[in-house]
Design a protein around this motif. Structure first.
Motif: not given
Lengths: 927, 927
Positions: B583, B811, B813, B815, B824
């Motif tokens: 990440r 981004y 993902d 998280r 995160y």
């Protein structure tokens, strides 16, 4: 259809033909091979019996017997009963057919005056049947068979037609059937010298004292080369003893083949079927052979090895294959049950080191649990679940995971070994060239009847609806019963909880579980019988075209129904119980008031195990053993009593009955379906839920050791001897086994990942545990509940039962605590554990399937020594022929030096008279 | 081992035997059936050719040709080259064998004085070979074959032995081989009247103009009853035209059978193998037949229907089965590609209604994305991914899920249909009784050599180590190359990103993708050839015992290697790329500096699709078509040039070569393995990743339409005609196809659930979406990153590139955001989506497998009409025989009224002379 009254009495003994044993399909003329097996084991001792084995001339052997019923005046009651069945669509249509043909009904109608008034239409059919029978007998004689009638037996009401197949008919039919027969050529079988063979020899030596003595005469080191029998090649075969060249089972099946082919033209409906006969086979015993089978199976541990040899010779390949299969299955159960016991013992040994159960049982464990039912139940201490938690560990430990992988591979192994064994047997039984007739079965008589009546399409439609409804209804009944048992359990639990007696309360769970399991068992046993009948009824409605398709459809339906019946309660416990409970404060209810069942704290695995063992053991003990021994005995007794009642005066004669007469009282052979079905359901118990009950293979093994002996005894002593049927494989059963093995993989994957606590433990250990150990796992799996969140009226009546005010209680689930932003919503742990569970299912299923495929691929389907022998045989055969050929050629060359290129084609065969090779003597006989 | 120099020149034309085409296994005497196919299509026109079809007497047909090389003084160079191969273990051991036998080496040694000094040891072997050849020829003559030698041909250096099998040998061998031949009995085949048949008729009518004219003469309405040929039953067969009763392919395979059986006793090593020969088959063409094959395949759309008929007659059942299989496969591709195109078009049509891509492309979309590489890359707007997102939708929509289920069922259907087709062909080709010899293959010569040298066990051990290393090495190379391509892509991307040229930068992704895919393709093409050689080498090292096992092992190895080669890059892209990225703030690095690749925002499906299409199309265009046409042409040219160089003076004679001489220049038939392999890899492309590339079936279909014609042309015109081999099935290929179909299910399940965004979309829609629509999905899939959390030196060099200060970037993902307690860390959504993905895999896999099993179970393996016909044939055959029997019996009865019970056994056969039935005329000839 004018029903004329024809009732002229006939002087002397009055005989009226009748049909016995009407069972739905038989009353329209279908050939039902009722078989008689001889009980007396030593024919030499009993000259009366010996007489029964031959025609009156004492020379010609009886190869087959047809029976039919003769109506006697004294037995009008039983006649009437059977006539009720015969007066149906078939006979009516038959009459129609005869009428259409312009043939008047038989001119000399007869009948007993007393019964004529009520039986007049039947008498007509009786005569009609007699005519058809006579035509049929004529046709059989035309085929070369020799018949001898015996209507004047000591058994009243039964006529016998003894059939003898003379040598030329045997030869002809053997050629048509492409029977492989041993030739004179003998070769030595190379004993395999691998490690496996050495182990085998050792095992054999070790068990030497257990072998029956008869074992010794099996000279397995030489083998006769086999070749499809052909009259032109008779010189190849050892025909010195013609009486024993074709053994009794072969002779019987040859006659059966002829019977199948013979048509009864007068009965227009029949296309290749026999007609109004019930065939009873009756085959001469090898002296002592059944004794051999019986005793070797009773006392020899590796029963199948001995069994398939005489079994096949006596009963034919189909039954031989069943015993071989059962033997291999039992043999394969030995390692499975060994490993199962080890796994169980591992569980026992590690129960004291199991951290979660230690934590539960720890004296300082002070966790307060939420009540298990509304109002009546109280908060309880987790410590109370100590016993269950410890017991659960026996079946819920890492070894079970290993064991279910092992059993999946075991099943694959078993399949592969069976393929190999089958191949080996095919070779040893000279079936390698035999093409099964599965594709070319005769259409069933009912099918043709339907076609004839042009009612097939119409009926089909209504039947289809009926069938669909029946399926829905049948499956519905199963689910309803399961649901009923669940309700029973819920309501009884609730009721008992409300009782004030503390001892009752403490025993609540155990009592409910046990009674529920027993109720389930009883229901399963009853429904099993019901479903058998339903399956048959459904299949009859479908009107399958051929016997084989009838059998396969019947098997499939019975299998599905019995399987659903046996496994629905188990599947409920494994996958649904305790899942749909809801959470404290918002439980799920059925019928508004009954809360769904929860499992005990140790997980549902424990209950699954109890249910499984009770079902399996109960089924095996009651159904397989009790029923299998009891019911045939009972039936035999009933038959015996019936016949006695019918003819008291013949009581004293019964001791000197012809052998086929004594066999007449035996139960007819009903096919291998029940035997296989029983075993496949057992295979289901052994493989499907093996993760939760590692002792299943052991119980199966114990059952089978008895079963194989009971079956052998039943076939030898309690059933008529069946027609020997050739078969290369066990047919649909193999596919069903494969199916069960496939389903087992996925079910075991789900049992391990969802029913057991294996995955949550792993996830805790590797994701959440502070020190990588299992300490704290019990606490981690339980969520908090604020008792103030109980719905009104659902909270316990006695909140101070534990002696203090409860503010928070715990329950087993992954949910957010009351103090989070989203109280009681499933937590991140829940999703993580769920993902891990699902991932485990995928990995387990695919790894096991891959390993099974590898096992399948690594073990060649054809054993190496067999493939070598087949190769050797082929070479030997070509050599044998070439030698012969060269002899002939030399002879031809010397006789006809220039015969012209195109003209000498037939010469080599026709003119060989003095061929200079070893077989020339016999060969010369041909010409 | 004394190597005496024996070099007495012989007057006249000097001939020295030699062995051509040494290929490792051939130099130890292995029978390599090099086949010659005749190119000239109309033998009538060319009397020279016509002459080549018969012996010198013009009467006896040439059924088979053996060739061997004659050494000529002028060609010593080529001799020496081949002698290098012959002087090896085998010949040495042979000499030892001869010495042990006490036979002195041949007494009249000959050889060219010039070359004797260097070739003296070889000359010895040449003579040895000649003697063995002579013995072999003698043995063949003993078996009844007629030979004619032709060493004086126009082709230099090659001797031909023409073999003719006279009628009695053909009959004898046909009987041994249990060949089913058509009898005189003809019956009408009932045309099936089902719906399928009607559709078929319609289709046939519709395509009428496309049918070749030859089609018309196929009278499919009557069929000759077939029966295993037997000389005793010759009267059953229509022998009026003996020359055509056994067709050329049957005659050739009969001779081949004799050759296989004939031993060369002098060569001690040989156990059933021929010896120093290379066999060249040569079969007389049916007039016009290859023309027929060729043109019908070129112009007839449903090629296989026409094909398997003449193909089988001309090439034998094995090649016939290949074309039938290829035809069925191509036919089955039609519906698959139709549905594929529809699915693709659905994607195109719905691209504008796709909410996620609409959101990405929305002008007011203002999401700032984190940079795609360290330092060099900048923050970017999600809008930039608009194109990719739209393109992704073409392959990532609900229709693809449907399509992959469809294709899994399609594969099951295909398997089932092939089983049925195979069964039908077996019946139509009269193979129903034929037992394949798979189990009884001859041991390979190398195996026996190894056994003889007693080196097998020792070699086996060293070889096993070698083989293990080779496997590891080979698989290692594949992975290394894939890894290399990945590195290439990563580094080039980084390098190009660093370039200052903005146009370069914008084209970075496309360029890198394309070049990488092309590199991959080239690597795959090269490794494919390498792996073919490696597989062969590995198999040779293993020294399998029989030819069949050699072939199967070779096929399996080649398959594994080629499959890994073709699919490793694709599997990398589908399942690993973009997963191991890390990440922002803690990316994963390879070699410390290269960040792992990410996929474009549309998911990796788009890239998977590009990679798949380039690999598949490239492979098909270059390898299948270019290589398959080009290389045989090239090889033929080389062969031609070589022979020309060797004998310039004979140029003018070449036009009047014997037909077998022209065929000598054709490439020998190398087996069907490459053809099947190509198709099975294609089948992999069609099924394995079909979820990501629905157009694959279409491309496969287009390729196959060409392929079927190219193959037909190749077999007819560019390869020697192979020995006709009987085969009932396609052997190992079927299992490989099944394996691919099984793997396809699981791979498609993973592609749909992990590579595509199907599951996240569903989860969002049903669990998180506020209004149940897809609005907000894009935002939901992206997590926040606080740019202050970048590691030192990793943040973009130009943070103001977008024109404003970026504080948070996004981004893709699931998280936790930077402001949560656990920044995160993967969020609850991640686990929920993961669980859903895994659940989908389980459901998909099991549902599809269940459906495949149901398809398997519903479609009967034997077509109904075939099973009916087999049944009918059986009845007809028994009727035929019974008629005959009854005739005989009546005759016997009238001749010998009382022969005694035990004595009349042979009489029915031996004495029938004037049997009153239809076949009595021919039959009487026998006696």
């Amino acid at each position: 259809m004018e029903k004329n009254e024809r009732s002229t009495p006939i002087p002397g003994k009055e005989k009226e033909v009748d049909i016995i044993n009407i069972k739905g399909i038989e009353d329209i003329g279908y050939v039902q091979p009722d078989s008689i097996l001889l009980n007396s084991l030593t024919p030499e001792e009993n000259t009366q019996c010996q007489h029964g084995l031959y025609f009156q001339d004492g020379e010609r052997r009886v190869d087959y017997i047809l029976t039919y019923h003769i109506k006697k005046p004294s037995s009008s009651r039983s006649n009437r009963q059977s006539s009720r069945f015969t007066d149906n669509a078939f006979t009516r249509s038959l009459r129609r057919g005869t009428a259409r043909l312009g043939r008047p009904p038989p001119p000399q109608p007869r009948g007993d005056p007393e019964v004529a008034s009520q039986d007049h239409s039947m008498d007509y059919h009786e005569d009609d049947k007699r005519y058809r029978r006579e035509e049929f007998e004529g046709n059989l004689r035309d085929m070369g068979l020799e018949l001898e009638k015996d209507e004047d037996t000591k058994t009243p009401g039964v006529g016998f037609v003894k059939i003898h197949a003379p040598w030329h008919v045997l030869c002809r039919e053997a050629e048509f059937m492409k029977l492989k027969m041993p030739t004179k050529k003998v070769y030595e079988v190379k004993q395999c010298s691998g490690v496996g063979a050495k182990i085998n020899t050792l095992v054999n030596k070790a068990t030497e004292p257990l072998h029956p003595n008869v074992e010794e005469n099996r000279g397995q080191h030489v083998k006769h080369l086999s070749y499809a029998f052909s009259r032109e090649k008779q010189h190849l075969f050892d025909l010195s003893d013609r009486d024993s060249f074709f053994d009794s089972k072969t002779r019987a099946s040859i006659v059966f083949e002829v019977l199948k082919r013979t048509k009864c033209t007068k009965a227009k409906y029949s296309m290749g079927n026999v007609g109004p006969y019930f065939l009873m086979q009756r085959v001469v015993h090898h002296a002592g052979s059944p004794l051999y089978v019986l005793y070797s199976t009773l006392f020899y541990p590796k029963a199948e090895i001995v069994l398939f040899f005489p079994c096949r010779k006596y009963f034919g390949e189909k039954i031989g294959l069943y015993f071989a299969w059962l033997g291999l299955y039992t043999q394969m159960l030995i390692p499975a049950s060994l490993v199962g016991v080890i796994v169980f013992l591992y569980g026992c040994a590690t129960v004291d080191n199991n951290i979660p159960s230690m934590e539960i049982c720890h004296p300082r464990n002070n966790i307060t649990m939420c009540p298990l039912c509304d109002r009546a139940c109280n908060y309880w201490k987790l410590k109370e679940a100590c016993g269950t938690a410890r017991a659960s560990h026996l079946f819920d430990n890492p070894a079970t995971v290993f064991f279910s992988i092992f059993m999946a591979l075991w099943a694959a192994m078993f399949m592969e070994h069976w393929k190999r064994r089958q191949m080996r047997l095919n070779y040893e039984w000279d079936l390698t060239g035999f093409e099964e007739e599965e594709v070319s079965d005769h259409p069933r008589a009912e099918y043709e009847l339907c076609v004839m009546q042009k009612s097939l399409k119409k009926e089909h439609k209504t039947h289809k609806v009926l069938i669909a409804y029946s399926w829905v209804f049948t499956i519905g009944v199963t689910f309803a019963i399961v649901f009923g048992v669940i309700l029973y359990r819920i309501s009884i639990t609730a009721a008992l909880h409300m009782s004030n007696n503390p001892t009752t309360r403490s025993n609540v769970r155990l009592m409910v579980k046990t009674t529920a399991a027993i109720i389930n068992l009883v229901v399963i046993l009853i429904l099993d019988e019901v479903y058998g009948a339903v399956a048959r009824w459904l299949t009859v409605l479908e009107v399958p075209k051929t016997d084989r398709s009838f059998e396969e459809r019947l098997i499939f339906k019975t299998f599905v129904l019995k399987f659903v019946n046996a496994f629905t309660p188990i599947i409920y416990i494994a996958f649904f119980r305790g899942r749909l409970v809801g959470r404290p404060g918002s439980y799920l209810y059925v019928f508004e008031s009954y809360r769904m069942e929860e499992c005990a704290h140790g997980g549902c695995l424990m209950e699954l195990c109890i249910q499984l063992s009770i079902t399996m053991l109960g089924k095996q003990l009651i159904q397989n053993n009790l029923f299998e021994i009891g019911i045939p005995k009972l039936k035999k007794l009933i038959r015996y009593i019936k016949s006695k009642r019918r003819s008291f005066q013949e009581e004293e004669r019964e001791k000197k009955l012809q052998r086929y007469e004594t066999d007449h009282f035996l139960e007819p052979f009903a096919g291998l379906t029940p035997e296989y079905m029983e075993m496949i359901i057992q295979f289901g118990f052994v493989t499907l839920f093996v993760a939760s009950f590692p002792l299943a293979p052991l119980f199966a093994l114990l059952n089978n050791i008895i079963e194989i002996r009971l079956d052998a005894k039943k076939f030898v002593a309690e059933l008529r001897r069946p027609v020997a049927a050739r078969a290369k494989d066990i047919g649909i059963w193999y596919n069903l086994l494969r199916g069960v093995a496939k389903v087992a993989v996925i079910i075991n994957a789900f049992v391990i990942s969802f029913t057991s606590d294996f995955i949550p433990r792993l996830v805790y250990q590797y994701m959440y545990s502070p020190d990588g150990s299992m300490h704290g796992f019990v606490n981690h799996t339980m969520s908090y509940f604020n008792v103030s969140d109980f719905q009104d009226g659902k909270e316990p009546m006695d909140p101070h039962h534990l002696g203090y005010q409860v503010e928070m209680c715990r329950y087993k689930d992954y949910r957010e605590p009351p103090w989070s932003n989203t109280p009681y919503v499933v937590s991140k742990e829940f999703w993580a554990v769920l993902a891990a569970r699902l991932a485990f299912v995928i990995v387990f299923q695919n790894v096991v399937m891959l390993m099974s495929d590898i096992v399948d691929w690594l073990i060649p389907d054809i054993p190496k020594d067999i493939s070598l022998q087949i190769h050797k045989e082929k070479i030997l055969m070509v050599e044998l022929f070439m030698k012969e050929e060269q002899g002939k050629m030399q002879f031809i060359d010397s006789m006809t030096p220039c015969d012209g290129k195109g003209r000498n084609n037939h010469a080599p065969i026709a003119r060989s008279r003095s061929i200079p090779h070893t077989h020339s003597h016999t060969h010369a006989n041909n010409f």
